[in-house]
Design an enzyme around this catalytic site. Sequence first.
Site, short mmCIF file in Angstrom:
data_model
loop_
_atom_site.label_atom_id
_atom_site.label_comp_id
_atom_site.label_asym_id
_atom_site.label_seq_id
_atom_site.Cartn_x
_atom_site.Cartn_y
_atom_site.Cartn_z
N ARG A 140 0.91 -1.60 -0.77
CA ARG A 140 -0.08 -0.25 0.07
C ARG A 140 0.19 1.32 0.19
NH1 ARG A 140 -2.32 -0.12 5.77
NH2 ARG A 140 -0.47 0.13 7.36
N TYR A 155 13.26 7.68 14.65
CA TYR A 155 13.47 8.70 13.01
C TYR A 155 14.12 8.98 11.87
CZ TYR A 155 10.71 8.92 8.54
OH TYR A 155 10.36 9.03 7.28
N ASP A 166 6.31 -7.19 1.38
CA ASP A 166 4.94 -7.40 2.26
C ASP A 166 4.61 -7.93 4.15
OD1 ASP A 166 3.63 -5.52 4.56
OD2 ASP A 166 3.28 -3.57 2.29
N MET A 175 2.91 4.58 -0.55
CA MET A 175 3.78 4.99 -1.40
C MET A 175 4.99 3.40 -2.32
SD MET A 175 6.96 7.70 -0.43
CE MET A 175 7.71 6.90 -0.16
N ASP A 223 9.16 -10.28 6.67
CA ASP A 223 9.20 -9.25 7.38
C ASP A 223 10.75 -9.29 7.53
OD1 ASP A 223 10.27 -8.51 9.94
OD2 ASP A 223 9.99 -9.93 10.82
#
Length: 244
Positions: free
Chosen positions: A16, A150, A37, A18, A60
């Site tokens: 899903r 991040y 994914d 981008m 994973d």
Amino acid sequence: MSRLDGKIAIITGGARGMGASHVRKFVAEGAKVVITDILEEEGQALANELGENAKFIKHDVTKASDWETVVTETENAFGPVNVLVNNAGISMNKNIMEITEEDYRRIVDINQISVFLGIKSVVPSMQKAEGGSIVNISSINGLVGGAIGYTDTKFAVRGMTKAAALQLASSGIRVNSVHPGVIETPMIAQGDSKDAIQEFAKYIPNRRIAKPEEVTNLVLFLASDDSSYCVGSEFVVDGGITAQ
């Protein structure tokens, strides 16, 4: 002739957002694409929609064994890999006093370790293909400061890209990083990020959040032979944020 005719690509986090945008464009441009994914239902639905040139594998990205399986199954289905898009990632908007060690290790595993494992896993396959392109999705927070965890991982992806590019260029394998700004994806709707991102969007010079396809067009360029002399570089798509 389409821009990715003959290309065999793996796109992580492709179910899903981008990633799905990249998958659709790659198939439309002639590539055979393995979508990976942890979102099995969405990933398989996308593969079914796109037909014989797309295959979904539950993956994973933090596990080396899963990477080995993905590369082997890609070769069995389509042939040696010559494009990898390390797109999978998560965001987290906590300050340094709120983030736990568990939080920190999780974001490092998903955003950083996965990129290392992906690069390492596809190189032998790309050598069989006599070259390839690895596109690592970082962030503008790989160039300027942002949330703890991040930002750290996205700077690491930027540095890893340069180190890998220097080591792999002589094998005909190009490695580059893409640094998106604020993109309209499910990630920005997460509870701990949504409000901050919507407020930040007011200060973007372009005065809007980008569509995923605007990043996809850049990823397509880097995956294609049009970018044959691009090695170890950062490509920014942020509406002017980092130009301020």
